[in-house]
Motif scaffolding. Structure first.
Motif, PDB file in Angstrom:
ATOM      1  N   SER A  67     -22.259 -14.011 -36.045  1.00  0.00           N
ATOM      2  CA  SER A  67     -21.087 -13.361 -36.643  1.00  0.00           C
ATOM      3  C   SER A  67     -19.768 -13.833 -36.019  1.00  0.00           C
ATOM      4  O   SER A  67     -18.697 -13.484 -36.504  1.00  0.00           O
ATOM      5  N   ALA A  68     -19.849 -14.651 -34.977  1.00  0.00           N
ATOM      6  CA  ALA A  68     -18.634 -15.118 -34.294  1.00  0.00           C
ATOM      7  C   ALA A  68     -17.854 -16.077 -35.178  1.00  0.00           C
ATOM      8  O   ALA A  68     -18.428 -16.835 -35.961  1.00  0.00           O
ATOM      9  N   SER A  69     -16.551 -16.040 -35.033  1.00  0.00           N
ATOM     10  CA  SER A  69     -15.672 -16.947 -35.753  1.00  0.00           C
ATOM     11  C   SER A  69     -15.637 -18.281 -35.009  1.00  0.00           C
ATOM     12  O   SER A  69     -14.865 -18.474 -34.081  1.00  0.00           O
ATOM     13  N   VAL A  70     -16.525 -19.184 -35.409  1.00  0.00           N
ATOM     14  CA  VAL A  70     -16.656 -20.481 -34.767  1.00  0.00           C
ATOM     15  C   VAL A  70     -17.016 -21.512 -35.835  1.00  0.00           C
ATOM     16  O   VAL A  70     -17.644 -21.173 -36.847  1.00  0.00           O
ATOM     17  N   GLU A  71     -16.599 -22.736 -35.619  1.00  0.00           N
ATOM     18  CA  GLU A  71     -16.881 -23.791 -36.579  1.00  0.00           C
ATOM     19  C   GLU A  71     -18.392 -23.983 -36.718  1.00  0.00           C
ATOM     20  O   GLU A  71     -19.137 -23.896 -35.749  1.00  0.00           O
ATOM     21  N   GLU A  72     -18.822 -24.296 -37.944  1.00  0.00           N
ATOM     22  CA  GLU A  72     -20.254 -24.415 -38.219  1.00  0.00           C
ATOM     23  C   GLU A  72     -20.949 -25.499 -37.394  1.00  0.00           C
ATOM     24  O   GLU A  72     -22.077 -25.272 -36.939  1.00  0.00           O
ATOM     25  N   PRO A  73     -20.344 -26.662 -37.157  1.00  0.00           N
ATOM     26  CA  PRO A  73     -21.046 -27.637 -36.308  1.00  0.00           C
ATOM     27  C   PRO A  73     -21.355 -27.093 -34.907  1.00  0.00           C
ATOM     28  O   PRO A  73     -22.457 -27.308 -34.392  1.00  0.00           O
ATOM     29  N   LEU A  74     -20.406 -26.380 -34.319  1.00  0.00           N
ATOM     30  CA  LEU A  74     -20.645 -25.801 -32.991  1.00  0.00           C
ATOM     31  C   LEU A  74     -21.690 -24.697 -33.067  1.00  0.00           C
ATOM     32  O   LEU A  74     -22.583 -24.620 -32.218  1.00  0.00           O
ATOM     33  N   ARG A  75     -21.614 -23.853 -34.096  1.00  0.00           N
ATOM     34  CA  ARG A  75     -22.608 -22.774 -34.247  1.00  0.00           C
ATOM     35  C   ARG A  75     -24.018 -23.362 -34.383  1.00  0.00           C
ATOM     36  O   ARG A  75     -24.960 -22.915 -33.732  1.00  0.00           O
ATOM     37  N   ALA A  76     -24.167 -24.379 -35.232  1.00  0.00           N
ATOM     38  CA  ALA A  76     -25.484 -24.996 -35.430  1.00  0.00           C
ATOM     39  C   ALA A  76     -26.003 -25.611 -34.133  1.00  0.00           C
ATOM     40  O   ALA A  76     -27.194 -25.527 -33.827  1.00  0.00           O
ATOM     41  N   THR A  77     -25.099 -26.206 -33.375  1.00  0.00           N
ATOM     42  CA  THR A  77     -25.492 -26.821 -32.105  1.00  0.00           C
ATOM     43  C   THR A  77     -25.915 -25.757 -31.104  1.00  0.00           C
ATOM     44  O   THR A  77     -26.951 -25.898 -30.436  1.00  0.00           O
ATOM     45  N   LEU A  78     -25.150 -24.689 -30.982  1.00  0.00           N
ATOM     46  CA  LEU A  78     -25.519 -23.610 -30.064  1.00  0.00           C
ATOM     47  C   LEU A  78     -26.845 -22.975 -30.482  1.00  0.00           C
ATOM     48  O   LEU A  78     -27.683 -22.661 -29.626  1.00  0.00           O
ATOM     49  N   ARG A  79     -27.036 -22.802 -31.774  1.00  0.00           N
ATOM     50  CA  ARG A  79     -28.295 -22.243 -32.273  1.00  0.00           C
ATOM     51  C   ARG A  79     -29.472 -23.133 -31.829  1.00  0.00           C
ATOM     52  O   ARG A  79     -30.491 -22.656 -31.344  1.00  0.00           O
ATOM     53  N   MET A  80     -29.294 -24.454 -31.991  1.00  0.00           N
ATOM     54  CA  MET A  80     -30.338 -25.402 -31.614  1.00  0.00           C
ATOM     55  C   MET A  80     -30.576 -25.369 -30.096  1.00  0.00           C
ATOM     56  O   MET A  80     -31.723 -25.365 -29.638  1.00  0.00           O
ATOM     57  N   LEU A  81     -29.504 -25.321 -29.306  1.00  0.00           N
ATOM     58  CA  LEU A  81     -29.667 -25.267 -27.851  1.00  0.00           C
ATOM     59  C   LEU A  81     -30.372 -23.984 -27.419  1.00  0.00           C
ATOM     60  O   LEU A  81     -31.191 -24.004 -26.492  1.00  0.00           O
ATOM     61  N   GLY A  82     -30.065 -22.881 -28.089  1.00  0.00           N
ATOM     62  CA  GLY A  82     -30.734 -21.625 -27.781  1.00  0.00           C
ATOM     63  C   GLY A  82     -32.225 -21.690 -28.063  1.00  0.00           C
ATOM     64  O   GLY A  82     -33.045 -21.259 -27.250  1.00  0.00           O
ATOM     65  N   LYS A  83     -32.564 -22.266 -29.217  1.00  0.00           N
ATOM     66  CA  LYS A  83     -33.979 -22.393 -29.586  1.00  0.00           C
ATOM     67  C   LYS A  83     -34.708 -23.304 -28.597  1.00  0.00           C
ATOM     68  O   LYS A  83     -35.805 -22.982 -28.124  1.00  0.00           O
ATOM     69  N   LEU A  84     -34.105 -24.428 -28.272  1.00  0.00           N
ATOM     70  CA  LEU A  84     -34.713 -25.360 -27.315  1.00  0.00           C
ATOM     71  C   LEU A  84     -34.897 -24.693 -25.954  1.00  0.00           C
ATOM     72  O   LEU A  84     -35.938 -24.834 -25.312  1.00  0.00           O
ATOM     73  N   THR A  85     -33.913 -23.948 -25.523  1.00  0.00           N
ATOM     74  CA  THR A  85     -33.987 -23.271 -24.222  1.00  0.00           C
ATOM     75  C   THR A  85     -35.065 -22.201 -24.220  1.00  0.00           C
ATOM     76  O   THR A  85     -35.850 -22.090 -23.277  1.00  0.00           O
ATOM     77  N   ARG A  86     -35.123 -21.406 -25.290  1.00  0.00           N
ATOM     78  CA  ARG A  86     -36.135 -20.333 -25.361  1.00  0.00           C
ATOM     79  C   ARG A  86     -37.553 -20.874 -25.495  1.00  0.00           C
ATOM     80  O   ARG A  86     -38.478 -20.380 -24.864  1.00  0.00           O
ATOM     81  N   GLU A  87     -37.724 -21.873 -26.360  1.00  0.00           N
ATOM     82  CA  GLU A  87     -39.065 -22.330 -26.719  1.00  0.00           C
ATOM     83  C   GLU A  87     -39.512 -23.592 -25.991  1.00  0.00           C
ATOM     84  O   GLU A  87     -40.694 -23.925 -26.015  1.00  0.00           O
ATOM     85  N   GLY A  88     -38.577 -24.323 -25.410  1.00  0.00           N
ATOM     86  CA  GLY A  88     -38.931 -25.545 -24.695  1.00  0.00           C
ATOM     87  C   GLY A  88     -39.242 -26.722 -25.596  1.00  0.00           C
ATOM     88  O   GLY A  88     -39.694 -27.762 -25.131  1.00  0.00           O
ATOM     89  N   THR A  89     -39.008 -26.564 -26.889  1.00  0.00           N
ATOM     90  CA  THR A  89     -39.258 -27.637 -27.852  1.00  0.00           C
ATOM     91  C   THR A  89     -38.339 -27.440 -29.047  1.00  0.00           C
ATOM     92  O   THR A  89     -37.833 -26.330 -29.260  1.00  0.00           O
ATOM     93  N   ILE A  90     -38.137 -28.506 -29.772  1.00  0.00           N
ATOM     94  CA  ILE A  90     -37.302 -28.430 -30.973  1.00  0.00           C
ATOM     95  C   ILE A  90     -37.899 -29.377 -32.001  1.00  0.00           C
ATOM     96  O   ILE A  90     -38.356 -30.466 -31.668  1.00  0.00           O
ATOM     97  N   SER A  91     -37.896 -28.954 -33.241  1.00  0.00           N
ATOM     98  CA  SER A  91     -38.496 -29.768 -34.305  1.00  0.00           C
ATOM     99  C   SER A  91     -37.497 -30.769 -34.861  1.00  0.00           C
ATOM    100  O   SER A  91     -36.279 -30.604 -34.740  1.00  0.00           O
ATOM    101  N   ALA A  92     -38.041 -31.785 -35.521  1.00  0.00           N
ATOM    102  CA  ALA A  92     -37.182 -32.760 -36.198  1.00  0.00           C
ATOM    103  C   ALA A  92     -36.369 -32.064 -37.282  1.00  0.00           C
ATOM    104  O   ALA A  92     -35.198 -32.395 -37.499  1.00  0.00           O
ATOM    105  N   GLN A  93     -36.964 -31.078 -37.948  1.00  0.00           N
ATOM    106  CA  GLN A  93     -36.243 -30.343 -38.989  1.00  0.00           C
ATOM    107  C   GLN A  93     -35.041 -29.597 -38.412  1.00  0.00           C
ATOM    108  O   GLN A  93     -33.963 -29.593 -39.005  1.00  0.00           O
ATOM    109  N   ALA A  94     -35.210 -29.006 -37.251  1.00  0.00           N
ATOM    110  CA  ALA A  94     -34.089 -28.307 -36.613  1.00  0.00           C
ATOM    111  C   ALA A  94     -32.970 -29.293 -36.286  1.00  0.00           C
ATOM    112  O   ALA A  94     -31.786 -28.978 -36.448  1.00  0.00           O
ATOM    113  N   MET A  95     -33.332 -30.485 -35.855  1.00  0.00           N
ATOM    114  CA  MET A  95     -32.321 -31.509 -35.575  1.00  0.00           C
ATOM    115  C   MET A  95     -31.624 -31.951 -36.861  1.00  0.00           C
ATOM    116  O   MET A  95     -30.408 -32.143 -36.872  1.00  0.00           O
ATOM    117  N   ARG A  96     -32.379 -32.086 -37.935  1.00  0.00           N
ATOM    118  CA  ARG A  96     -31.765 -32.460 -39.225  1.00  0.00           C
ATOM    119  C   ARG A  96     -30.772 -31.397 -39.681  1.00  0.00           C
ATOM    120  O   ARG A  96     -29.721 -31.715 -40.242  1.00  0.00           O
TER     121      ARG A  96
END
Length: 193
Positions: free
Chosen positions: A109-138
């Motif tokens: 819900s934060a007012s932040v540009e979508e590229p940064l939001r998508a990147t933070l979302r991906m970093l959060g997932k990688l940090t929590r799960e220790g892995t990231i899918s190719a789809q998440a990177m796409r």
């Protein structure tokens, strides 16, 4: 449990440097700095170089963006010292405390540009799960993030997943808001070397 190793084992020259820093800053040296001076040949020198390059090297991400990434990864890891340090640094870099607070409270819900939001979302997932899918990177690239920006963000994530674990293992002491602000000022002026 705090390990006592951060209070001992420094050369007289390093102890003098700590005293000078305390004298001029008005604050004791944070445990994060003490750690890189303890066995610099084994960890400190390499860690400073890697972290400095990730946080201050050439990048399309601003310094504020990278500090926010460090704070966000630290929040996911629940690393209290690093949350305080990098939240303070992101606030000063952006000169926008509400923006930083909003992202850390609720990324979606934060007012932040979508590229940064998508990147933070991906970093959060990688940090929590220790892995990231190719789809998440796409999805991150589809949000407007360049492949180089993805690499830069992953470097920040690697640096702070390591630092967060060390901070918690060694029981880094939490600082006062004034000391975090002083540390942030130093990091913005000098970086991580």
């Amino acid at each position: 449990m705090r390990l006592d190793i951060l209070n001992h084992g420094y050369s007289p020259g390093t102890k003098l440097l700590f005293a000078v820093i305390r004298l001029f800053s008005g604050h004791p040296l944070p445990d994060a700095a003490k750690l890189v001076f303890y066995r610099p040949d084994f960890y400190g020198t390499r860690a400073k170089e890697f972290t400095h390059e990730a946080m201050r090297g050439p990048s399309a991400w601003s310094i504020g963006d990278r500090e926010l990434m460090a704070a966000y990864v630290s929040k996911v890891n629940e690393s209290a010292f690093c949350i305080g340090a990098h939240t303070a640094t992101a606030r000063q870099a952006y000169q926008d405390e509400p923006r930083v607070a909003a992202v850390l409270a609720d990324l979606e819900s934060a007012s932040v540009e979508e590229p940064l939001r998508a990147t933070l979302r991906m970093l959060g997932k990688l940090t929590r799960e220790g892995t990231i899918s190719a789809q998440a990177m796409r999805e991150v690239v589809a949000a407007g993030v360049s492949p180089q920006q993805v690499k830069d963000a992953l470097a920040v994530c690697a640096a702070f997943n390591t630092t967060n674990r060390l901070a918690d293992t060694f029981g880094f002491k939490l600082l006062t808001p004034e000391a975090y602000a002083a540390g942030a000022k130093y990091l913005l002026k000098r970086g991580y070397r």
